[in-house]
Design a protein around this motif. Structure first.
Motif: not given
Length: 509
Positions: A410-417, A488-491
Motif C-alpha cells: 500500500e505504500q513504498v518509501n523512497i529514500g534519496w541519499l 541530507r535525505f529526501v523521502n
C-alpha cells in the motif's frame, strides 16, 4: 531444561532461525551419536516451545474418534522425518528446493489467521567449530526458485552464523541454509507428525481399507495418489508445472521485472539502487539546501512524548536514537519540498519521474501508482533520530501481500541519499529490520530500546543511492554523529491510486 525467550520467539518468526549456544560441551558433541543428537532434550524442548504445543480448534474443526466427543485441542508433535546425516556439501543450499518438499515442510501463514503453522524444522548441530550461511526470512519467500548461495551472498541476502562445537542452529525447514567450507555439521529434520504421518496408506487392520478393492484402478489411483514427484500419468512433475501461474514467470516483455530484484524485495522488504543520481543532480539539490531559502524553511522535529516518556533528557532511550549528550538537537525537515518555487525545487521534482525508480514502483504497487509526498530531512551533528515504526506500529493500510504471482503493497518509501552515509564515520540515518514486512509478532522490546536489537540494519550508501522500502518494513532513524557533514535525505512516497474519481460534468453538487 532450556526455555525459549520472547526475543528468540520473535527472531525465529522473523528470520526463520535462531542459534542455541552451548547445548552440549565440545567433547560431548564430538562423541554424540546421530540418534543422541536427534533426541537431545533441550533441543526438543525448544522445538516444542517455538512451534509445538496444543492448537485450539474452532467449532467442529476436528474429531478425535471418540463417540459424542468433540476435540477442543490438537496436539502438535514433531518426529524425526528422516535419518540424521552429516552435511558434506559446501557452497550450496542444503534444502530440497522441489515444490513437493516446500509444501510438505513449509511455513504456513494462511491456514489460520490466529496461528502460524510450521510443518518442519531443521536442526544443525556443530560437531566441531563451524559456520552456517543463512538466508534470513527465506522461509516466507514467495518468489521461486531462489538464487544460488553464492549469488544470494552477492545480493547481500545472507548472513554467516559462527557455531562452536556443541552449538545448534534451529531453523524452519524451508529457511535457506548451507555449510561454509571447513564446517562439521550434523543435520536432523523434524516434521509435524499429525499433518504428514508418514505411515503406510493401509492401516488400522487387515480390512480397514478393503473398500478400495471395489474401486476401479483409475479411482483407486486418485484416492491413493501417485508417488511423490509424479503426475497421475506417471511422468515426473517439474517445479514449474507445480507452481501456481505467476505473472512474473510468464512475463517475457523487455520491461519485465528482474527476477532477483523481486525475490530480494519479497524476502527483505527493501531494495537498494546505487548511482541513481549523478554528480550534477546531487550538486543541484545540495546547492538548494545550502540556500537562505532552505535555511528559512527548516523546521525541527523531536522524538514523540510516547518515546521520551517522563525523561525530558531522553533517559531510557537507546543512544542510537537519542541526541548528543547534553543537547536537545533534533532533525530538521523541509516539508512538501516539491511545492516550493523554482529554482529551489527543480532538482527535487526530478525525483517524481525517474525511470529507474518508477519501473520498480510499477511491480511493487501496480502500474497505476501515484506519488503522494516529498520532504527533506537535514540533521546536524548530534541530532536525534527516530524510534522504530512502521509494520506493527501502523494500521492495515501499511500492509504487504503477494497475489497472482506479484508483490503488492500500500505504500513504498523512497529514500534519496544526498550525502554519503557510513557507519564507521559516525553517520546515522535510516535503519530497518529486513523481513519485518511479513512479521506476525510485535517487537520484543519497548520502542525506546528496540533499535538495539541485532536484527536492525543500518542502511549505508554513497551519495546518489536510492533506498526503496515498503512502509510495512519496520524502520527508524539513527541519530547523526558526524561533525564534518550533515545528513541530507529526501523521502518521497508512492502508493496505489485510491483517490475518488472525478465527478462527471454536470453532476457536481
Amino acid at each position: 531444561m532450556t526455555m525459549a525467550t520472547e526475543e528468540q520467539r520473535w527472531a525465529f518468526e522473523l528470520d526463520g532461525y535462531i542459534l542455541l549456544p552451548h547445548l552440549l560441551g565440545a567433547q560431548e558433541a564430538a562423541d554424540a551419536t546421530p540418534a543422541a543428537l536427534a533426541e537431545q532434550p533441550d533441543l526438543l524442548a525448544v522445538i516444542n516451545q517455538l512451534v509445538g504445543g496444543e492448537l485450539p480448534l474452532w467449532h467442529r474443526a476436528a474429531y478425535d474418534g471418540t463417540e459424542g466427543k468433540e476435540q477442543e485441542f490438537h496436539t502438535i508433535n514433531y518426529v524425526l522425518d528422516r535419518p540424521p546425516r552429516r552435511l558434506i556439501g559446501e557452497g550450496q543450499w542444503v534444502n530440497d528446493l522441489t515444490v513437493d518438499e516446500q509444501r510438505r515442510l513449509g511455513y504456513d501463514t494462511t491456514s489460520r489467521p490466529d496461528r502460524v503453522c510450521v510443518w518442519g524444522v531443521r536442526a544443525l548441530w556443530a560437531v566441531g567449530d563451524s559456520c552456517v550461511v543463512v538466508c534470513p526470512a527465506s522461509h516466507k519467500a514467495n518468489v521461486q526458485p531462489p538464487p544460488s548461495m553464492a549469488r544470494a551472498a552477492e545480493l547481500g541476502a545472507t548472513e554467516r552464523v559462527q557455531l562452536r562445537a556443541g552449538d545448534c542452529l534451529l531453523a524452519v525447514a524451508t529457511t535457506l541454509v548451507g555449510a561454509a567450507p571447513g564446517s562439521s555439521l550434523q543435520e536432523c529434520i523434524f516434521c509435524d507428525d499429525s499433518r504428514y504421518p508418514g505411515r503406510a496408506f493401509r492401516q488400522g487392520g487387515p480390512d480397514a481399507d478393503s473398500w478400495l478393492d471395489d474401486l476401479s484402478p483409475a479411482r483407486r489411483a486418485l484416492v491413493a495418489g501417485p508417488p511423490r514427484g509424479l503426475g497421475h500419468d506417471g511422468q515426473p512433475l517439474s517445479n514449474e508445472q507445480q507452481l501456481e501461474p505467476s505473472l512474473l514467470g510468464v512475463n517475457t516483455r523487455p520491461d519485465a521485472p528482474d527476477h532477483e530484484e523481486v525475490w530480494f524485495w519479497d524476502l527483505r522488504g527493501y531494495l537498494v539502487l546505487p548511482g541513481v543520481m549523478d554528480r550534477q543532480w546531487l550538486a543541484q539539490c545540495n546547492a538548494a539546501l545550502d540556500s537562505p531559502f532552505a535555511e528559512a524553511n527548516r523546521r525541527p522535529v523531536g522524538l514523540s512524548s510516547s518515546v521520551v516518556g517522563e525523561y525530558p533528557d531522553y533517559e531510557g532511550c537507546s543512544q542510537l536514537i537519542a541526541p548528543a549528550p547534553g543537547t536537545r538537537c533534533n532533525e530538521e525537515r523541509i516539508s512538501q519540498t516539491w511545492t516550493h518555487p523554482s529554482p529551489f525545487s527543480d532538482g527535487f521534482r526530478r525525483m517524481i519521474d525517474n525511470p529507474l525508480v518508477n519501473a520498480r514502483l510499477k511491480w511493487m504497487i501496480d502500474p497505476g501508482f501515484v506519488m503522494t509526498t516529498c520532504y527533506t530531512i537535514v540533521s546536524r551533528n548530534g541530532a536525534a533520530g527516530q524510534p522504530l515504526h512502521g509494520g506493527w506500529f501502523y494500521g492495515a493500510g501499511h500492509n504487504y501481500h503477494f497475489r497472482d504471482g506479484q508483490p503488492r503493497t500500500e505504500q513504498v518509501n523512497i529514500g534519496w541519499l544526498l550525502q554519503d552515509v557510513e557507519t564507521a564515520t559516525g553517520d546515522g540515518g535510516l535503519m530497518l529490520i529486513p523481513g519485518s514486512h511479513k512479521a506476525r509478532l510485535p517487537l520484543p522490546r519497548p520502542r525506546q530500546t528496540s533499535c538495539d536489537l541485532p536484527q536492525v540494519k543500518h542502511m549505508q550508501g554513497a551519495a546518489g543511492t536510492v533506498i526503496m522500502y515498503t512502509a510495512s518494513t519496520t524502520h527508524g532513524v539513527r541519530s547523526w554523529r558526524n561533525p564534518n557533514r550533515e545528513r541530507r535525505f529526501v523521502n518521497t512516497k508512492a502508493g496505489p491510486n485510491i483517490r475518488r474519481p472525478e465527478p462527471e460534468a454536470g453532476l457536481e453538487s
